[in-house]
Design a protein around this motif. Structure first.
Motif, PDB file in Angstrom:
ATOM      1  N   ARG A   1     -15.522  19.591 -16.890  1.00 32.02           N
ATOM      2  CA  ARG A   1     -15.583  20.998 -16.495  1.00 32.02           C
ATOM      3  C   ARG A   1     -16.136  21.838 -17.640  1.00 32.02           C
ATOM      4  NH1 ARG A   1     -14.161  23.033 -12.037  1.00 32.02           N
ATOM      5  NH2 ARG A   1     -12.748  21.366 -11.530  1.00 32.02           N
ATOM      6  N   ARG A   2     -15.786  21.505 -18.881  1.00 37.31           N
ATOM      7  CA  ARG A   2     -16.319  22.232 -20.026  1.00 37.31           C
ATOM      8  C   ARG A   2     -17.816  21.993 -20.181  1.00 37.31           C
ATOM      9  NH1 ARG A   2     -12.542  20.482 -24.655  1.00 37.31           N
ATOM     10  NH2 ARG A   2     -11.611  19.221 -23.062  1.00 37.31           N
ATOM     11  N   ASP A   3     -18.289  20.855 -19.719  1.00 37.50           N
ATOM     12  CA  ASP A   3     -19.708  20.522 -19.815  1.00 37.50           C
ATOM     13  C   ASP A   3     -20.542  21.153 -18.708  1.00 37.50           C
ATOM     14  OD1 ASP A   3     -19.203  19.014 -22.057  1.00 37.50           O
ATOM     15  OD2 ASP A   3     -19.202  17.097 -21.000  1.00 37.50           O
ATOM     16  N   LEU A   4     -19.911  21.776 -17.745  1.00 43.29           N
ATOM     17  CA  LEU A   4     -20.632  22.416 -16.653  1.00 43.29           C
ATOM     18  C   LEU A   4     -21.313  23.677 -17.184  1.00 43.29           C
ATOM     19  CD1 LEU A   4     -21.176  22.214 -13.605  1.00 43.29           C
ATOM     20  CD2 LEU A   4     -19.157  23.638 -13.243  1.00 43.29           C
ATOM     21  N   PRO A   5     -22.641  23.727 -17.130  1.00 40.48           N
ATOM     22  CA  PRO A   5     -23.358  24.893 -17.655  1.00 40.48           C
ATOM     23  C   PRO A   5     -23.036  26.174 -16.886  1.00 40.48           C
ATOM     24  CG  PRO A   5     -24.860  23.061 -17.246  1.00 40.48           C
ATOM     25  CD  PRO A   5     -23.547  22.703 -16.621  1.00 40.48           C
ATOM     26  N   SER A   6     -23.428  27.287 -17.473  1.00 38.03           N
ATOM     27  CA  SER A   6     -23.262  28.579 -16.808  1.00 38.03           C
ATOM     28  C   SER A   6     -24.068  28.595 -15.513  1.00 38.03           C
ATOM     29  CB  SER A   6     -23.745  29.703 -17.722  1.00 38.03           C
ATOM     30  OG  SER A   6     -25.153  29.633 -17.855  1.00 38.03           O
ATOM     31  N   LEU A   7     -23.774  29.559 -14.661  1.00 36.56           N
ATOM     32  CA  LEU A   7     -24.499  29.670 -13.386  1.00 36.56           C
ATOM     33  C   LEU A   7     -26.000  29.792 -13.617  1.00 36.56           C
ATOM     34  CD1 LEU A   7     -22.159  32.172 -11.504  1.00 36.56           C
ATOM     35  CD2 LEU A   7     -22.231  29.684 -11.282  1.00 36.56           C
ATOM     36  N   ALA A   8     -26.398  30.664 -14.515  1.00 33.30           N
ATOM     37  CA  ALA A   8     -27.827  30.878 -14.769  1.00 33.30           C
ATOM     38  C   ALA A   8     -28.490  29.621 -15.315  1.00 33.30           C
ATOM     39  CB  ALA A   8     -28.016  32.036 -15.740  1.00 33.30           C
ATOM     40  N   GLU A   9     -27.783  28.897 -16.182  1.00 34.95           N
ATOM     41  CA  GLU A   9     -28.362  27.686 -16.756  1.00 34.95           C
ATOM     42  C   GLU A   9     -28.497  26.580 -15.722  1.00 34.95           C
ATOM     43  OE1 GLU A   9     -27.929  24.681 -20.572  1.00 34.95           O
ATOM     44  OE2 GLU A   9     -26.310  26.087 -20.154  1.00 34.95           O
ATOM     45  N   ARG A  10     -27.575  26.502 -14.782  1.00 35.93           N
ATOM     46  CA  ARG A  10     -27.652  25.481 -13.730  1.00 35.93           C
ATOM     47  C   ARG A  10     -28.979  25.618 -12.975  1.00 35.93           C
ATOM     48  NH1 ARG A  10     -21.599  26.310 -11.123  1.00 35.93           N
ATOM     49  NH2 ARG A  10     -20.566  26.416 -13.137  1.00 35.93           N
ATOM     50  N   ARG A  11     -29.265  26.825 -12.537  1.00 38.13           N
ATOM     51  CA  ARG A  11     -30.492  27.081 -11.791  1.00 38.13           C
ATOM     52  C   ARG A  11     -31.722  26.865 -12.678  1.00 38.13           C
ATOM     53  NH1 ARG A  11     -29.430  31.792  -9.187  1.00 38.13           N
ATOM     54  NH2 ARG A  11     -29.051  30.621  -7.296  1.00 38.13           N
ATOM     55  N   ALA A  12     -31.650  27.359 -13.908  1.00 37.71           N
ATOM     56  CA  ALA A  12     -32.780  27.245 -14.835  1.00 37.71           C
ATOM     57  C   ALA A  12     -33.124  25.784 -15.119  1.00 37.71           C
ATOM     58  CB  ALA A  12     -32.476  27.983 -16.131  1.00 37.71           C
ATOM     59  N   LEU A  13     -32.125  24.941 -15.300  1.00 40.85           N
ATOM     60  CA  LEU A  13     -32.379  23.520 -15.550  1.00 40.85           C
ATOM     61  C   LEU A  13     -33.079  22.875 -14.357  1.00 40.85           C
ATOM     62  CD1 LEU A  13     -29.029  22.495 -17.262  1.00 40.85           C
ATOM     63  CD2 LEU A  13     -31.301  22.430 -18.312  1.00 40.85           C
ATOM     64  N   ARG A  14     -32.555  23.152 -13.170  1.00 39.75           N
ATOM     65  CA  ARG A  14     -33.168  22.567 -11.966  1.00 39.75           C
ATOM     66  C   ARG A  14     -34.608  23.029 -11.812  1.00 39.75           C
ATOM     67  NH1 ARG A  14     -34.209  24.779  -7.514  1.00 39.75           N
ATOM     68  NH2 ARG A  14     -32.707  26.479  -7.646  1.00 39.75           N
ATOM     69  N   GLN A  15     -34.829  24.328 -11.974  1.00 36.78           N
ATOM     70  CA  GLN A  15     -36.175  24.863 -11.813  1.00 36.78           C
ATOM     71  C   GLN A  15     -37.124  24.353 -12.893  1.00 36.78           C
ATOM     72  OE1 GLN A  15     -35.201  29.057 -11.658  1.00 36.78           O
ATOM     73  NE2 GLN A  15     -35.231  29.050  -9.420  1.00 36.78           N
ATOM     74  N   ALA A  16     -36.651  24.265 -14.128  1.00 37.64           N
ATOM     75  CA  ALA A  16     -37.492  23.772 -15.220  1.00 37.64           C
ATOM     76  C   ALA A  16     -37.907  22.320 -15.000  1.00 37.64           C
ATOM     77  CB  ALA A  16     -36.765  23.916 -16.552  1.00 37.64           C
TER      78      ALA A  16
END
Length: 71
Positions: free
Chosen positions: A4-19
């Motif tokens: 759970r601590r390794d779960l990125p922030s909401l913005a980073e989740r989307r950014a990683l997928r899009q990148a």
């Protein structure tokens, strides 16, 4: 809990997928959930749990590593 601590922030989740050039459908298929699940995890209306949390964190780690190698 470490995962759970390794779960990125909401913005980073989307950014990683899009990148990585993935659609929500592609990521969802890779981890065995619906497109709607990934969308709700990215916009914060729901959080992944159980095995889906494990798979999602693993997928995001892999995307982060892939992006770092390409940079």
């Amino acid at each position: 809990m470490q995962i759970r601590r390794d779960l990125p922030s909401l913005a980073e989740r989307r950014a990683l997928r899009q990148a990585a050039g993935l659609s929500t459908s592609e990521l969802a298929k890779a981890i065995g959930v619906s497109k709607q699940a990934v969308t709700s995890w990215e916009n914060g209306t729901r959080n992944p749990r159980g095995i889906h949390l494990d798979r999602y964190v693993d997928a995001l780690r892999a995307l982060r590593d892939e992006i770092a190698k390409a940079a």
